[in-house]
Design a protein around this motif. Structure first.
Motif, short mmCIF file in Angstrom:
data_model
loop_
_atom_site.label_atom_id
_atom_site.label_comp_id
_atom_site.label_asym_id
_atom_site.label_seq_id
_atom_site.Cartn_x
_atom_site.Cartn_y
_atom_site.Cartn_z
N MET A 38 0.83 -1.20 0.00
CA MET A 38 0.00 0.00 0.00
C MET A 38 0.87 1.26 0.00
O MET A 38 0.49 2.28 -0.58
N ARG A 39 2.03 1.18 0.66
CA ARG A 39 2.95 2.33 0.62
C ARG A 39 3.45 2.57 -0.80
O ARG A 39 3.52 3.72 -1.27
N GLU B 127 0.64 4.09 -2.91
CA GLU B 127 0.43 5.50 -2.62
C GLU B 127 1.56 6.36 -3.20
O GLU B 127 1.33 7.47 -3.69
N GLN B 128 2.79 5.83 -3.18
CA GLN B 128 3.91 6.58 -3.75
C GLN B 128 3.74 6.75 -5.25
O GLN B 128 3.99 7.83 -5.81
N THR C 165 0.90 6.73 -6.86
CA THR C 165 -0.23 7.65 -7.07
C THR C 165 0.21 9.10 -6.87
O THR C 165 -0.16 9.98 -7.64
N THR C 166 1.04 9.33 -5.86
CA THR C 166 1.53 10.69 -5.60
C THR C 166 2.42 11.18 -6.72
O THR C 166 2.34 12.34 -7.15
N SER D 298 -9.03 7.28 -7.77
CA SER D 298 -8.46 6.07 -7.16
C SER D 298 -9.44 5.47 -6.18
O SER D 298 -9.91 6.13 -5.24
N ARG E 159 -7.83 5.41 -2.48
CA ARG E 159 -7.88 6.69 -1.76
C ARG E 159 -9.31 7.02 -1.33
O ARG E 159 -9.54 7.45 -0.18
N ASP F 287 -10.37 4.75 1.56
CA ASP F 287 -9.75 5.12 2.84
C ASP F 287 -10.43 6.34 3.44
O ASP F 287 -10.66 6.41 4.67
#
Length: 878
Positions: free
Chosen positions: A553-554, A557-558, A560-561, A579, A582, A585
């Motif tokens: 998941m990290r 997210e990276q 996606t960022t 997403s 996101r 969550d």
């Protein structure tokens, strides 16, 4: 002469063996003439029937002109395999008031007229397979909030609203900051992609514009292609190229289906051009095989028969390709022009070699001895051309691959029919000459010695040029120096030009000159439009994630960022990323559910049934009830089509740099590779026949120089043609042509006795006319294409013109000079058995055949001269 190494001895033994095979084959053809003729003809006619019955025509541009192994194609297939078809087709319309690019379209009346045109396009229906189809039935429905059809026009901001009643009101509404479309976009900020050449005041207000710009998105389905065709015919008469005026506007239209139909239409005159080529070649073969003042020795009817067998070879080759399921394309329509020129070359070589043989030899033996001489030479040129096109078939461009497969097969078929059906006809013609009968009429000549008599050479013919003038001229030291310097300068200029070579296929060039498709792009350029600027919604597909793993998941997210922070991402941060993870969550946090990664699946089903319903299509479940595939969407800034390359590469780099790159995340070298494969294959074949490394090296140098000049100094710089899939075909075939022009002369040099200068002159005397005639027949076969309205055909003509001219220049001028300076020693070739056998068979040989007068009458070559010319074509006399 040099003592041959064991390797070279093997190669020479192969050469002798091959010559003996042709001798035996010719004897068989002479004994069984009828089967040798009937079987190839029946096979060719069967091939034609198979082709017509099984032909698969492929007109779609996207399936032909883009490499099949490119990253974009791979990613598209990977995404479609998981998520289904993601494609969208664009049709665009430009409205110019009365065809004037200076007129202002932002008046209330013209605004209303443009709206009527748009409404007509949206509501107009066309019948597809018995069903009425409108735009709403075929449109692409993207990620808009209401799932509406993708269409882009200034009128998106007037949906369900009253149109302005005055010019002032139109300008005021156009510049309102509060006027938004269903996606929340402000009209004033989007004007540049809705109106062409907008004129603004100092404060940024839009005051006027030169044209309206409409864009329609459709799905890649058959119904959409029908709708696109109706859109074109609504405004334009394609056949007459008459432009319809609608509501006072000149309408310019472009659809993706237009590309396919216009390419097909551009080659519609193929049959007419082939007829012209056929007539031209008939005239040329008649002129070349006509023997002045001796119709018994003429071979005009036989030459025409040879042209017919070349045409039959095409039928057989096309049948084989149809049986193999290789699609027929518009570009394959070029192959008959190439094959007709190349096939006639082999015909000329066979005829000239037979003509140079002593007419007193028994007919079957005379033809068999001729085939023993020229058979290996024809085999060499056939194989070099075949392997060049076979190498081209490894290209990843489908259009190049298809053309090379058809052409390579046709080259082999020409060879097979030449050494079977046409060879049997050569035997029949030899019998005609032996019976002293006149060509065409088959009547007995009044002159009983006509079959062995001389014929006069025309004083301005090619024979005199190559046997009398060119060799001694090139032997002069000053001329050699000038030739070397000139060709080095030509090569240097070509290398410099590499930096300026344009790459890429301009789609509008594929349509005929004068096409509405071309006119659209002219208008687009005139109005300063780069194409419909649009915001893209990129699909990033991810497989193999463990959604309960904190590390996975990290990494997600990276990624996606990083996508969100890309310079090409949408300016509005709330619109950049769509997403599920996101949003889910945030939903869990809002509802105070456990937001730990381990509890990812606990409330996911509830979320998807409630607020997360739009995300149901963004996940694929496996049998264990876990997500196997996830996709996220990235919304970009608005860019026109032609400027989206950098955008895609930028986002692709983000994906490739991600730690998830190994999780199956999907989002000029080809030409060089293909040419190198072709050159390597050609050099292997030429080494087998030329049998000396230095000679092969010279041939390689000629190939490199010819192709460098073609790339830069020749056609591609002078005529502003980019390196694309069309020009790539011509570069590949130029390899086969260049080696033909050089290998024949190099082989003749290796077999000729004497000093280097003497051997160079003998090689030119033996092969010069044959090379020149080969080039002429190829040029004549492509000359009618100069008047073709098709970019494909016209490009082929121009590159063939340069390929043949450069090939003959290097083969007849540069290579002879190089060989005369540093050429390898001659090789020995024993032909005593052939000479003794010939003397035994000839019951009517006369000693007077070598005593022809030097006043221009024909002179039969001695047996020793025939030995020197072994494996090579006798020269054509003009």
């Amino acid at each position: 002469m040099i003592r041959e190494s064991s390797c070279l001895s093997v190669l020479h033994s192969f050469d002798h063996w091959l010559a003996s095979c042709f001798y035996g084959l010719s004897n068989a053809a002479g004994r069984h003439k009828l089967p040798f003729i009937i079987v190839p003809v029946l096979l060719a006619l069967t091939g034609l029937g198979v082709f017509l019955g099984l032909m698969k025509y492929e007109p779609r541009m996207e399936q032909l002109y883009f490499p099949t192994n490119s990253r974009a194609v791979h990613d598209e297939k990977a995404v479609e395999k998981i998520w289904g078809d993601q494609g969208i087709r664009f049709s665009t319309v430009i409205l110019v008031w009365q065809g004037s690019f200076d007129a202002n379209v932002l008046t209330a009346d013209r605004f209303a007229n443009a709206k009527q045109i748009l409404d007509g396009i949206l509501t107009d229906s066309v019948v597809h397979e018995g069903k009425a189809v409108t735009f709403s039935d075929v449109c692409h429905r993207g990620n808009t909030p209401d799932g509406s059809c993708f269409r882009l026009s200034v009128f998106n901001w007037w949906d369900n609203k009253t149109l302005p009643s005055s010019d002032e009101q139109l300008i005021d509404q156009l510049n309102e900051r509060t006027r938004m479309d269903q996606c929340g976009r402000v009209l004033r900020d989007e004007v540049s992609m809705l109106l062409a050449m907008p004129h603004r005041a100092a404060d940024g207000r839009v005051l006027s514009a030169s044209a309206y710009h409409f864009v329609f998105g459709t799905r890649p389905i058959d119904e959409a292609r029908t709708w696109e065709g109706n859109l074109v015919s609504r405004f334009i008469d394609v056949d007459s190229e008459r432009w319809g005026e609608s509501e006072g506007f000149r309408v310019y239209v472009r659809t993706e289906h237009s590309i396919d139909t216009e390419i097909e239409r551009s080659v519609g005159g193929n049959l007419v051009l082939m007829t012209v080529v056929f007539i031209v070649l008939i005239g040329y073969t008649v002129s070349v095989t006509y023997r002045h003042k001796n119709l018994v020795r003429s071979q005009m009817l036989l030459a025409l028969t040879g042209v017919g067998f070349v045409m039959l070879s095409l039928c057989l080759a096309y049948g084989i390709m149809g049986l193999a399921g290789v699609p027929f394309t518009a570009v394959v329509g070029l192959s008959p022009f190439l094959i007709l020129g190349v096939g006639v070359d082999d015909i000329f070589i066979s005829l000239n070699t037979v003509h140079e043989k002593d007419p007193d030899i028994e007919p079957r033996e005379r033809v068999s001895l001729a085939m023993k001489q020229c058979g290996p030479s024809i085999t060499m040129t056939t194989l070099t051309s075949f392997v060049a096109f076979a190498a081209g078939a490894t290209a990843s461009f489908p259009v190049v691959k298809g053309f090379c497969l058809y052409t390579a097969t046709a080259i082999l078929c020409v060879f097979l029919l030449t050494i079977t059906g046409f060879l049997a006809c050569v035997h029949l013609d030899a019998i005609r000459q032996n019976h002293n009968r006149i060509d065409w009429l088959l009547l007995k000549s009044r002159d009983p010695e006509a079959y062995r008599g001389p014929h006069q050479r025309l004083p301005w013919g090619l024979t005199a040029i190559f046997q009398v003038h060119l060799g001694p001229f090139l032997a002069k030291p000053v001329v050699k120096a000038a030739v070397i310097l000139s060709f080095l300068a030509l090569l240097a200029g070509g290398i410099v030009g590499i930096l300026h070579l344009d790459q890429g296929l301009r789609l509008q060039k594929l349509s005929p000159y004068g096409s509405y498709f071309r006119e659209y792009y002219v208008a687009e350029e005139r109005l300063g439009l780069d194409g419909p600027a649009q915001e893209l919604s990129l699909t990033v597909s991810i497989s193999g994630l463990n959604f309960t793993s904190a590390e996975d998941m990290r990494q997600l997210e990276q990624l996606t960022t990083d996508l969100e922070d890309n310079v090409y991402a949408h300016a509005d941060t709330d619109k950049r990323i769509t997403s599920l993870v996101r949003t889910y969550d945030d939903w869990r946090s809002l509802n105070q559910f456990n937001t730990s990664h381990a509890a990812f699946y606990d409330h996911l089903d509830t979320f998807l049934k409630q607020d997360g319903d739009p995300f149901k299509k963004d996940v694929i479940w496996n049998a264990d009830g876990h997500i196997s595939h996830l996709r996220i969407f990235v919304r970009t800034i608005g860019l026109p089509f032609r400027k989206q390359d950098d955008l895609m590469l930028s986002f692709r780099d983000v994906v490739d740099d991600s730690e998830l790159a190994d999780r199956d995340v999907a989002i000029l070298p080809q030409t060089i590779q293909t040419m190198l494969i072709a050159v390597a294959a050609v050099l292997v074949v030429t080494f087998v026949f030329l049998s000396h490394p230095l000679t092969v090296l010279f041939v390689f140098v000629m190939i490199v120089m010819i192709d460098v000049n073609l790339l830069q100094i020749g056609y591609m710089t002078w005529w502003d043609v980019p390196l694309d899939s069309i020009s790539m075909i011509n570069l590949v075939l130029s390899i086969g042509f260049s080696v033909d022009y050089s290998a024949h002369l190099a082989h003749a040099f290796m077999l000729a006795p004497g000093t280097r200068d003497e051997r160079m002159q003998q090689a030119l005397s033996t092969m010069g006319v044959s090379i020149a005639n080969g080039g002429m027949s190829t040029l004549l076969a492509t000359l009618p294409l100069a008047g073709s309205p098709s970019y494909i055909f016209f490009t082929y003509f121009r590159m063939m013109l340069m390929a043949v001219l450069f090939g003959m220049m290097h083969g007849l001028i540069c290579l002879p000079v190089l060989l005369s300076l540093i050429g390898p020693p001659a090789i020995s070739r024993a032909e005593a058995k052939q000479t003794n056998h010939t003397n035994h068979v000839s019951g009517r040989r006369t000693a007077s055949t070598e005593s022809a007068q030097s006043d221009g009458t024909d002179k039969q070559p001695t047996e020793s001269q025939q030995t020197v010319a072994a494996d090579l074509a006798g020269h054509t006399e003009v």
